[in-house]
Design an enzyme around this catalytic site. Structure first.
Site, PDB file in Angstrom:
ATOM      1  N   ASP A  56     -10.363   3.834  10.836  1.00 13.19           N
ATOM      2  CA  ASP A  56      -9.649   2.708  11.446  1.00 13.19           C
ATOM      3  C   ASP A  56      -9.965   2.511  12.922  1.00 13.19           C
ATOM      4  O   ASP A  56      -9.062   2.364  13.745  1.00 13.19           O
ATOM      5  CB  ASP A  56      -8.136   2.840  11.201  1.00 13.19           C
ATOM      6  CG  ASP A  56      -7.770   2.541   9.755  1.00 13.19           C
ATOM      7  OD1 ASP A  56      -8.016   1.407   9.317  1.00 13.19           O
ATOM      8  OD2 ASP A  56      -7.270   3.447   9.063  1.00 13.19           O
TER       9      ASP A  56
ATOM     10  N   TRP B 156       0.859  -1.185   0.000  1.00  7.39           N
ATOM     11  CA  TRP B 156       0.000   0.000   0.000  1.00  7.39           C
ATOM     12  C   TRP B 156       0.894   1.234   0.000  1.00  7.39           C
ATOM     13  O   TRP B 156       1.906   1.274   0.699  1.00  7.39           O
ATOM     14  CB  TRP B 156      -0.912   0.042   1.244  1.00  7.39           C
ATOM     15  CG  TRP B 156      -1.562   1.380   1.371  1.00  7.39           C
ATOM     16  CD1 TRP B 156      -2.596   1.863   0.631  1.00  7.39           C
ATOM     17  CD2 TRP B 156      -1.182   2.451   2.255  1.00  7.39           C
ATOM     18  NE1 TRP B 156      -2.888   3.156   0.983  1.00  7.39           N
ATOM     19  CE2 TRP B 156      -2.034   3.541   1.980  1.00  7.39           C
ATOM     20  CE3 TRP B 156      -0.197   2.587   3.237  1.00  7.39           C
ATOM     21  CZ2 TRP B 156      -1.931   4.760   2.657  1.00  7.39           C
ATOM     22  CZ3 TRP B 156      -0.091   3.802   3.911  1.00  7.39           C
ATOM     23  CH2 TRP B 156      -0.959   4.864   3.625  1.00  7.39           C
TER      24      TRP B 156
ATOM     25  N   ASP C 109      -6.980  -4.362  10.300  1.00  8.49           N
ATOM     26  CA  ASP C 109      -6.254  -3.098  10.123  1.00  8.49           C
ATOM     27  C   ASP C 109      -7.006  -1.964  10.815  1.00  8.49           C
ATOM     28  O   ASP C 109      -7.934  -1.400  10.242  1.00  8.49           O
ATOM     29  CB  ASP C 109      -6.078  -2.798   8.622  1.00  8.49           C
ATOM     30  CG  ASP C 109      -5.276  -1.518   8.389  1.00  8.49           C
ATOM     31  OD1 ASP C 109      -4.658  -1.018   9.346  1.00  8.49           O
ATOM     32  OD2 ASP C 109      -5.267  -1.030   7.244  1.00  8.49           O
TER      33      ASP C 109
ATOM     34  N   GLU D 233      -3.075  -2.944  -2.389  1.00  5.16           N
ATOM     35  CA  GLU D 233      -4.210  -2.380  -1.641  1.00  5.16           C
ATOM     36  C   GLU D 233      -4.550  -0.988  -2.171  1.00  5.16           C
ATOM     37  O   GLU D 233      -3.730  -0.077  -2.124  1.00  5.16           O
ATOM     38  CB  GLU D 233      -3.833  -2.313  -0.154  1.00  5.16           C
ATOM     39  CG  GLU D 233      -4.913  -1.703   0.733  1.00  5.16           C
ATOM     40  CD  GLU D 233      -4.509  -1.646   2.209  1.00  5.16           C
ATOM     41  OE1 GLU D 233      -3.340  -1.970   2.536  1.00  5.16           O
ATOM     42  OE2 GLU D 233      -5.360  -1.269   3.025  1.00  5.16           O
TER      43      GLU D 233
HETATM   44  C1  RNT Z   1      -3.793   2.733   4.941  1.00  3.74           C
HETATM   45  C2  RNT Z   1      -3.894   1.278   4.659  1.00  3.74           C
HETATM   46  C3  RNT Z   1      -2.751   0.442   5.135  1.00  3.74           C
HETATM   47  C4  RNT Z   1      -2.251   0.829   6.496  1.00  3.74           C
HETATM   48  C5  RNT Z   1      -1.255  -0.134   7.093  1.00  3.74           C
HETATM   49  C6  RNT Z   1      -0.529   0.481   8.234  1.00  3.74           C
HETATM   50  O1  RNT Z   1      -4.928   3.418   4.622  1.00  3.74           O
HETATM   51  O2  RNT Z   1      -5.097   0.775   5.152  1.00  3.74           O
HETATM   52  O3  RNT Z   1      -3.114  -0.884   5.105  1.00  3.74           O
HETATM   53  O4  RNT Z   1      -3.303   0.973   7.393  1.00  3.74           O
HETATM   54  O5  RNT Z   1      -0.433  -0.610   6.129  1.00  3.74           O
HETATM   55 ZN    ZN Z   2      -5.395  -1.362   5.107  1.00  2.93          ZN
END
Ligand code: RNT
Ligand code: ZN
Length: 413
Positions: A290, A179, A320, A220
């Site tokens: 999150d 990501w 996550d 991602e």
């Molecule tokens: C960020 C993504 C990613 C991170 C982690 C820390 O928007 O969701 O996955 O949260 O890699």
């Molecule tokens: Zn993520």
């Protein structure tokens, strides 16, 4: 009759085998993200978190180093039934030397392998393309400066090698998920150009073949980041096409879509065109916030889709979230147990019967059965699962967390 026995009878009356559900759940490994333990800071002492993501809160007891993070994970795992995986980021290397991210090697992660081996856990991995001077302007693999792009390409090549090493060492496939934060706060003049550069960088990263028995790649996507609201280079369409064409996995994070767009509805479509799918399960509250995963409708729907598609072996589930405003060990335990509860709830449904009602256009009957199932005694089965795994049932885990907080976390000042 025990609560489990009476639950079994009730579920049997609608054709559900509780023992089979428990056995299936026992085999599911969920990837627990290391970064909930320390507010995504890592061990590099690089300064704060950046890259369009943020933690809020300053609850005491944050893990400040590897020993503390591992101890906190041990506490969490002692309260979570089953054997799982740990999801690491490259910024959690354990080493005394000062090594920049493009020079990372398997040797910098040896203590993690030892930790995982001793406990029968797996290790997943992520390159870290944020919280770094070379990512300061929010651009990495799509940066206009080719030297910066090259630095990050080297980093990702290094982390893929480390991920493969994890797989070899632990005899369990390691997921390498990429990501990047790349995007713009303001409206770009050209949307194609950064995406073309990202595509070229990815081609360079994935050109090196790694053994799929030990590691698999995923990408991602995201709709926006904090401070990067107008444009995201790695959008959903970008990565879905990239993954399909290059035969790597897509990772869907359920915080990364428009607010009324659901990941649960995407799972079946993705599984029709790819062997595997990866997930980041989170709880977006009004945005990609999150928050800790709770047992909410969309979580249950995601779990139902995985089970209905008979895809527990094809969907790699990781969590996550990062809430710095509450006890971080509790955050892990709540999220992991809720993911498991959602899967158990899904496993305790007569999917063949329900599907038949759908195909025969008997929707009111489908509705009656589905609604009735909502108050079936899944809690009795869940408690039995916890007992069988020797972890506290229900809220009795609270005492353990409180004690750990008092004896360990609050002493970290
Ligand atoms: C960020 C993504 C990613 C991170 C982690 C820390 O928007 O969701 O996955 O949260 O890699
Ligand atoms: Zn993520």
């Amino acid at each position: 009759m025990s609560r489990l026995e009476s639950a079994k009878e009730l579920y049997a009356s609608v054709g559900v085998d509780v023992e089979a559900a428990l056995e299936r759940l026992q085999k599911v490994r969920i990837s627990m993200h290391c970064w909930q333990g320390d507010d995504v800071l890592g061990f590099e002492n690089a300064g704060g978190l950046s890259g369009g993501i943020a933690t809020t809160g300053n609850y005491p007891g944050r893990a400040r180093n590897a020993d503390e993070l591992m101890a906190d994970m041990d506490k969490a795992f002692s309260l979570i039934p089953g054997k799982h995986k740990i999801n690491l980021h490259a910024s959690y290397a354990i080493t005394d030397e000062k090594v920049d991210r493009n020079r990372l090697e398997p040797k910098h992660f040896v203590p993690w392998v030892q930790y995982a081996k001793e406990r029968g856990l797996g290790l997943d991995f992520n390159p870290t393309l944020f919280s770094h001077p070379k990512a300061a302007d929010g651009l990495t693999l799509s940066h206009p400066d080719s030297e910066i792009r090259q630095f990050w390409v080297e980093h990702c090549k290094a982390t893929r090698k480390i991920s493969e090493y994890f797989g070899i060492q632990l005899g369990m496939v390691s997921l390498h998920n990429l990501w990047i934060p790349d995007g713009y706060k303001n409206i770009p003049a050209d949307r194609m150009l950064p995406r073309r550069r990202l595509k070229q960088s990815l081609d360079a990263i994935y050109a090196e073949k790694r053994d799929p028995r030990y590691m698999v790649d995923s990408v991602e996507s995201k709709v926006f980041g904090l401070g990067l609201e107008s444009y995201t280079v790695g959008s959903h369409e970008f990565y879905m096409n990239y993954a399909a064409k290059n035969r790597i996995l897509c990772l869907l994070d359920n915080g990364h879509y428009h607010p009324t767009e659901t990941v649960s509805d995407k799972i079946s479509s993705m599984l029709l065109f790819a062997d595997q799918l990866a997930l980041h399960v989170t709880r977006p509250v009004r945005w990609d916030s999150d928050h800790v995963v709770l047992l909410e409708d969309e979580l249950k729907e995601i779990a139902r889709e995985i089970v209905r598609c008979d895809a527990l072996d094809r969907v790699l589930i990781g969590l996550d979230f990062f809430d710095a405003s509450i006890n971080r060990v509790a955050a892990w335990v709540i999220g992991m147990r809720n993911m498991q509860k959602a899967l158990l709830t899904a496993l305790l449904m007569p999917h063949a019967t329900l599907t038949q009602l759908q195909d025969e256009n008997r929707f009111y009957e489908l509705m009656v059965l589905t609604e009735a199932l909502k108050t079936y005694p899944v809690g009795d089965v869940w408690d039995a699962f916890c007992e069988q795994n020797d972890v506290p049932v229900r809220e009795t885990l609270l005492e353990e967390v409180r004690q750990y907080e008092k004896e360990v976390l609050l002493k970290r000042v």
